[in-house]
Write a protein that holds these residues in place. Structure first.
Motif, short mmCIF file in Angstrom:
data_model
loop_
_atom_site.label_atom_id
_atom_site.label_comp_id
_atom_site.label_asym_id
_atom_site.label_seq_id
_atom_site.Cartn_x
_atom_site.Cartn_y
_atom_site.Cartn_z
N GLN A 128 69.51 32.21 101.00
CA GLN A 128 69.70 30.98 100.23
C GLN A 128 68.82 29.85 100.75
OE1 GLN A 128 74.05 30.71 100.21
NE2 GLN A 128 74.05 31.42 98.08
N ARG A 129 68.63 29.81 102.08
CA ARG A 129 67.74 28.80 102.65
C ARG A 129 66.30 29.04 102.18
NH1 ARG A 129 69.29 29.49 108.61
NH2 ARG A 129 67.06 29.31 108.95
N TRP A 130 65.87 30.29 102.25
CA TRP A 130 64.50 30.61 101.79
C TRP A 130 64.35 30.24 100.32
CZ3 TRP A 130 63.67 36.24 104.09
CH2 TRP A 130 63.58 36.15 105.48
N GLU A 131 65.39 30.58 99.54
CA GLU A 131 65.33 30.32 98.08
C GLU A 131 65.10 28.84 97.82
OE1 GLU A 131 67.86 33.20 95.67
OE2 GLU A 131 68.80 31.28 95.21
N GLN A 132 65.70 28.00 98.63
CA GLN A 132 65.54 26.55 98.42
C GLN A 132 64.10 26.09 98.67
OE1 GLN A 132 67.75 24.89 96.61
NE2 GLN A 132 68.67 26.93 96.71
N HIS A 133 63.37 26.79 99.54
CA HIS A 133 61.95 26.47 99.70
C HIS A 133 61.18 26.80 98.42
CE1 HIS A 133 62.02 25.37 103.93
NE2 HIS A 133 62.76 26.43 104.19
N PHE A 134 61.55 27.89 97.77
CA PHE A 134 60.91 28.22 96.48
C PHE A 134 61.29 27.19 95.41
CE2 PHE A 134 60.93 32.57 98.39
CZ PHE A 134 59.56 32.76 98.39
N VAL A 135 62.55 26.79 95.41
CA VAL A 135 63.01 25.77 94.44
C VAL A 135 62.16 24.51 94.60
CG1 VAL A 135 64.90 24.20 93.83
CG2 VAL A 135 65.38 26.63 94.22
N ALA A 136 62.00 24.06 95.85
CA ALA A 136 61.24 22.82 96.09
C ALA A 136 59.79 22.97 95.63
CB ALA A 136 61.30 22.47 97.58
N CYS A 137 59.20 24.13 95.87
CA CYS A 137 57.81 24.37 95.46
C CYS A 137 57.71 24.38 93.93
CB CYS A 137 57.34 25.69 96.07
SG CYS A 137 55.59 26.03 95.78
N LEU A 138 58.69 25.00 93.27
CA LEU A 138 58.67 25.05 91.80
C LEU A 138 58.90 23.65 91.22
CD1 LEU A 138 60.67 28.38 91.31
CD2 LEU A 138 58.25 28.02 90.76
N GLN A 139 59.74 22.86 91.89
CA GLN A 139 59.95 21.48 91.43
C GLN A 139 58.66 20.67 91.56
OE1 GLN A 139 63.35 20.56 93.90
NE2 GLN A 139 64.79 20.73 92.17
N ALA A 140 57.93 20.91 92.66
CA ALA A 140 56.64 20.23 92.83
C ALA A 140 55.68 20.64 91.72
CB ALA A 140 56.05 20.55 94.21
N ALA A 141 55.72 21.94 91.34
CA ALA A 141 54.87 22.41 90.24
C ALA A 141 55.29 21.75 88.92
CB ALA A 141 54.96 23.94 90.12
N GLN A 142 56.59 21.58 88.75
CA GLN A 142 57.09 20.89 87.55
C GLN A 142 56.59 19.45 87.52
OE1 GLN A 142 61.41 21.39 87.70
NE2 GLN A 142 61.35 22.48 85.73
N ALA A 143 56.65 18.79 88.67
CA ALA A 143 56.23 17.38 88.74
C ALA A 143 54.76 17.23 88.37
CB ALA A 143 56.49 16.83 90.15
N GLN A 144 53.98 18.29 88.66
CA GLN A 144 52.54 18.25 88.34
C GLN A 144 52.24 18.81 86.95
OE1 GLN A 144 50.11 19.92 91.44
NE2 GLN A 144 51.00 18.65 93.03
N GLY A 145 53.30 19.21 86.24
CA GLY A 145 53.10 19.74 84.89
C GLY A 145 52.65 21.18 84.82
N ALA A 146 52.68 21.89 85.97
CA ALA A 146 52.23 23.29 85.98
C ALA A 146 53.36 24.24 85.58
CB ALA A 146 51.71 23.67 87.36
N VAL A 147 54.60 23.76 85.65
CA VAL A 147 55.76 24.54 85.20
C VAL A 147 56.54 23.62 84.25
CG1 VAL A 147 58.01 25.45 85.96
CG2 VAL A 147 55.93 26.09 87.20
N SER A 148 57.02 24.17 83.16
CA SER A 148 57.73 23.36 82.15
C SER A 148 58.91 22.59 82.75
CB SER A 148 58.26 24.28 81.05
OG SER A 148 59.27 23.62 80.33
N PRO A 149 59.11 21.35 82.33
CA PRO A 149 60.27 20.59 82.83
C PRO A 149 61.60 21.22 82.42
CG PRO A 149 59.13 19.37 81.08
CD PRO A 149 58.27 20.55 81.43
N ARG A 150 61.56 22.08 81.41
CA ARG A 150 62.81 22.71 80.97
C ARG A 150 63.12 24.02 81.70
NH1 ARG A 150 61.54 22.74 74.77
NH2 ARG A 150 59.46 22.60 75.70
N ALA A 151 62.19 24.51 82.52
CA ALA A 151 62.43 25.78 83.23
C ALA A 151 63.56 25.60 84.25
CB ALA A 151 61.16 26.23 83.94
#
Lengths: 201, 201
Positions: A128-151
């Motif tokens: 779960q701790r590792w998963e949160q690092h992926f969450v944070a990275c995906l959120q950063a991608a969302q902030a940059q528009g590389a991943v949809s805000p609705r994902a």
């Protein structure tokens, strides 16, 4: 005062033997013999084999998290490039260990989850701790528009961690990183790169 | 002539104990005691513990392949619905075993791949056979236009098998089928359902 370097040596040797043979098949005596520590010393550092196993998990997980965080928070590259570097690092490691040990947490999760709730909880917390690092990275991608805000980045992070752990397992049985390459390639072809294009279509 | 029912009993008991404790931690004596077979009998049926382990793998893999084939070739539903039924069946099984045993081939793949090339080859062959059932199902989906004709079904099948094995591992550590549900939901949201729409866009 406890001698921390002996404790460290026991943990490092334990991690190595457990990665090779599993937890149940790794005896305390084998660990002691392998690092030349006298038999009587073990219980000076650990209250039980379980206590020792938990210390091995904690050490491995902490070390791994340092590398994971460094890669996934590296602002010199885009968030999706950080993920690609993480996957490349994982493949390098699998080649270094001759596709044999893989992920200690995954190995112990398979072996011990059904046998011990104490181990299961400890291993689950690591995932779960590792998963949160992926969450944070995906959120950063969302902030940059590389991943949809609705994902749903939480579900995506779970998907990535599951898929990667499974690909490591397949790489072990195949003695090749091909399943890890295929996982990354499908992930980027279908799931990550196109989330914006698809969801705005 | 060998008594096949005693051999079957040894294999079935072995599969159960190995699923619970792993291969290394399962002694031949425990198997014999558990099914009330006299100690001397083991080598009448198996030349070694390894020979016994391979028979357990073969039995489990064959039984599993029968169910997998029945689900993935069921022409009363569409190929993608067959995959959904397969995933639902997997979740039902995980709940039945209280999220404890998971996939015997995945467990042994983690435990034994680095220790024995004989086991690694046997387990890899099982995975590759299973993967071909996914390939056939994806090809059927392609034939019906549900998956793009340009999709690499071999890579997709590898991706599905890796992801599913990893999701089973996470379900064990979490003691919940949520990771299996998340895997299926992302797979259908991003990878399978939209391959035609995306690639013709």
């Amino acid at each position: 005062m406890k001698n921390t370097s002996t404790r460290d040596k026991l943990i490092d040797t334990g991690a190595e033997l457990i990665a090779q043979h599993g937890y149940n098949a790794t005896g305390i005596n084998a660990v002691l013999n392998s690092c030349g520590v006298p038999k009587g010393s073990f219980y000076h550092y650990f209250s039980s084999k379980e206590d020792f196993g938990l210390a091995v998990i904690e050490r491995f997980a902490d070390d791994y998290a340092v590398g994971l965080k460094a890669l996934l928070e590296d602002e010199s590259v885009t968030p999706l490039e950080r993920l690609q570097r993480y996957f490349a690092r994982g493949r390098d490691y699998m080649q270094t260990c001759n596709h044999e040990t893989g992920c200690l947490i995954g190995n112990l999760g398979q072996e011990l989850s059904g046998q011990s709730d104490v181990f299961r909880d400890a291993l689950n917390t690591v995932f779960q701790r590792w998963e949160q690092h992926f969450v944070a990275c995906l959120q950063a991608a969302q902030a940059q528009g590389a991943v949809s805000p609705r994902a749903d980045v939480q579900a995506l992070a779970s998907f990535i961690l599951s898929g990667w752990e499974g690909a490591i397992l397949r790489a072990k049985t195949l003695k090749s990183v091909t399943p890890m390459e295929q996982f990354e390639s499908i992930l980027f072809e279908y799931v990550l790169v196109d989330t914006v294009a698809r969801q705005s279509a």
